[in-house]
Design a protein around this motif. Sequence first.
Motif, PDB file in Angstrom:
ATOM      1  N   VAL A 129       5.813   7.257  13.011  1.00 40.57           N
ATOM      2  CA  VAL A 129       5.245   6.688  11.780  1.00 40.57           C
ATOM      3  C   VAL A 129       5.751   7.466  10.560  1.00 40.57           C
ATOM      4  O   VAL A 129       6.140   6.873   9.557  1.00 40.57           O
ATOM      5  CB  VAL A 129       3.699   6.696  11.809  1.00 40.57           C
ATOM      6  N   GLY A 130       5.767   8.790  10.657  1.00 42.95           N
ATOM      7  CA  GLY A 130       6.276   9.603   9.560  1.00 42.95           C
ATOM      8  C   GLY A 130       7.719   9.272   9.234  1.00 42.95           C
ATOM      9  O   GLY A 130       8.100   9.137   8.067  1.00 42.95           O
TER      10      GLY A 130
ATOM     11  N   TYR B  38       0.846  -1.194   0.000  1.00 40.72           N
ATOM     12  CA  TYR B  38       0.000   0.000   0.000  1.00 40.72           C
ATOM     13  C   TYR B  38       0.881   1.243   0.000  1.00 40.72           C
ATOM     14  O   TYR B  38       1.913   1.303   0.668  1.00 40.72           O
ATOM     15  CB  TYR B  38      -0.922   0.025   1.228  1.00 40.72           C
ATOM     16  N   SER B  39       0.468   2.223  -0.757  1.00 35.68           N
ATOM     17  CA  SER B  39       1.155   3.509  -0.804  1.00 35.68           C
ATOM     18  C   SER B  39       0.089   4.586  -0.923  1.00 35.68           C
ATOM     19  O   SER B  39      -0.987   4.337  -1.455  1.00 35.68           O
ATOM     20  CB  SER B  39       2.089   3.545  -2.007  1.00 35.68           C
ATOM     21  N   ALA B  40       0.381   5.771  -0.418  1.00 35.23           N
ATOM     22  CA  ALA B  40      -0.588   6.865  -0.488  1.00 35.23           C
ATOM     23  C   ALA B  40       0.083   8.124  -1.005  1.00 35.23           C
ATOM     24  O   ALA B  40       1.292   8.303  -0.882  1.00 35.23           O
ATOM     25  CB  ALA B  40      -1.210   7.127   0.885  1.00 35.23           C
ATOM     26  N   ASP B  41      -0.751   8.977  -1.562  1.00 36.76           N
ATOM     27  CA  ASP B  41      -0.287  10.289  -2.004  1.00 36.76           C
ATOM     28  C   ASP B  41      -0.277  11.267  -0.843  1.00 36.76           C
ATOM     29  O   ASP B  41       0.509  12.211  -0.821  1.00 36.76           O
ATOM     30  CB  ASP B  41      -1.194  10.816  -3.107  1.00 36.76           C
ATOM     31  N   VAL B  42      -1.186  11.033   0.119  1.00 39.75           N
ATOM     32  CA  VAL B  42      -1.304  11.888   1.294  1.00 39.75           C
ATOM     33  C   VAL B  42      -1.543  10.999   2.511  1.00 39.75           C
ATOM     34  O   VAL B  42      -2.401  10.113   2.482  1.00 39.75           O
ATOM     35  CB  VAL B  42      -2.473  12.893   1.160  1.00 39.75           C
ATOM     36  N   PHE B  43      -0.784  11.260   3.570  1.00 39.91           N
ATOM     37  CA  PHE B  43      -0.952  10.555   4.841  1.00 39.91           C
ATOM     38  C   PHE B  43      -1.402  11.569   5.894  1.00 39.91           C
ATOM     39  O   PHE B  43      -0.684  12.532   6.165  1.00 39.91           O
ATOM     40  CB  PHE B  43       0.363   9.937   5.319  1.00 39.91           C
ATOM     41  N   PHE B  44      -2.581  11.355   6.461  1.00 39.58           N
ATOM     42  CA  PHE B  44      -3.025  12.136   7.613  1.00 39.58           C
ATOM     43  C   PHE B  44      -2.669  11.302   8.840  1.00 39.58           C
ATOM     44  O   PHE B  44      -3.229  10.223   9.040  1.00 39.58           O
ATOM     45  CB  PHE B  44      -4.534  12.390   7.563  1.00 39.58           C
ATOM     46  N   LEU B  45      -1.724  11.797   9.646  1.00 39.84           N
ATOM     47  CA  LEU B  45      -1.220  11.032  10.784  1.00 39.84           C
ATOM     48  C   LEU B  45      -1.490  11.758  12.096  1.00 39.84           C
ATOM     49  O   LEU B  45      -1.063  12.905  12.267  1.00 39.84           O
ATOM     50  CB  LEU B  45       0.292  10.817  10.653  1.00 39.84           C
TER      51      LEU B  45
ATOM     52  N   TYR C 255       0.062  16.204   9.631  1.00 42.45           N
ATOM     53  CA  TYR C 255      -0.091  15.765  11.015  1.00 42.45           C
ATOM     54  C   TYR C 255      -1.371  16.327  11.616  1.00 42.45           C
ATOM     55  O   TYR C 255      -1.728  17.486  11.394  1.00 42.45           O
ATOM     56  CB  TYR C 255       1.109  16.192  11.865  1.00 42.45           C
ATOM     57  N   ILE C 256      -2.044  15.483  12.373  1.00 36.86           N
ATOM     58  CA  ILE C 256      -3.263  15.845  13.087  1.00 36.86           C
ATOM     59  C   ILE C 256      -2.900  15.815  14.568  1.00 36.86           C
ATOM     60  O   ILE C 256      -2.383  14.807  15.051  1.00 36.86           O
ATOM     61  CB  ILE C 256      -4.384  14.816  12.838  1.00 36.86           C
ATOM     62  N   THR C 257      -3.157  16.893  15.264  1.00 34.99           N
ATOM     63  CA  THR C 257      -2.755  16.935  16.669  1.00 34.99           C
ATOM     64  C   THR C 257      -3.629  17.875  17.477  1.00 34.99           C
ATOM     65  O   THR C 257      -4.270  18.769  16.921  1.00 34.99           O
ATOM     66  CB  THR C 257      -1.270  17.365  16.788  1.00 34.99           C
ATOM     67  N   GLY C 258      -3.635  17.649  18.746  1.00 37.05           N
ATOM     68  CA  GLY C 258      -4.304  18.555  19.666  1.00 37.05           C
ATOM     69  C   GLY C 258      -3.332  19.594  20.212  1.00 37.05           C
ATOM     70  O   GLY C 258      -3.732  20.510  20.925  1.00 37.05           O
ATOM     71  N   PHE C 259      -2.055  19.445  19.875  1.00 40.13           N
ATOM     72  CA  PHE C 259      -1.012  20.305  20.437  1.00 40.13           C
ATOM     73  C   PHE C 259      -0.112  20.850  19.334  1.00 40.13           C
ATOM     74  O   PHE C 259       0.275  20.128  18.430  1.00 40.13           O
ATOM     75  CB  PHE C 259      -0.158  19.518  21.437  1.00 40.13           C
TER      76      PHE C 259
END
Length: 158
Positions: free
Chosen positions: A88-89, A68-75, A103-107
Motif C-alpha cells: 500500500v505504501g 482522498y489524500s492524507a497528511d499522515v497514513f497509519f498503515l 507503519y503499524i506492525t507486530g514485527f
Amino acid sequence: MALSEIRQRVKSMEERERMRIAICDDELQYRQLIHEKLLQDSICCDYETEISEYESAAELLAATEKGYSADVFFLDIQMSGGEDGIWVGRELRRRGERGLIVYITGFIDYVQIGYEVRAFRYLLKGQINESLPRVLGDIRRELSGSSYFFRRAESPCG
C-alpha cells in the motif's frame, strides 16, 4: 476577552487546516485505539484533525482514486485480503501521495523495506500506548512548517 479578540480567534481557527489522517488496519481494536489516541493528542495540543478509518488496502486505495489524500497514513503491515501495508505504501507513493507513512506492525522485521517508501516511523502494536505520543510529537514537528497551527507542538501531550 473583548468581542473583537474572540472574533479574531474564531477566524484564526477557521483558517487553519485540519490534519488529514488515514488509519488502515484490518483489526478494529487497533483502528479504534489509534483513533482515540489521535483525538486525545489533538485536544491536548490544540489542532484540528480529520481522521478516516479503512479496514483494507482496497478501501483506502479506492478512496484515493476518488480524490482522498492524507497528511499522515497509519498503515498496518500485515493485513488480510492479500495486500500488505508495504505494498500500500508503494502504491501510495506511485500515485504521488506525499503524506507521512507510519507503519503499524507486530514485527520489527519490516523496518528495512520501509525505506523504499520513505516511511516516517514504525509503531509496534504491543507498544502503541507508550510509543504513539512520541510519534505524534514527531509528526507535529515534521508538519509544523505546514499551514497547521500547533499551539503546543513541542510539549509532550501524552
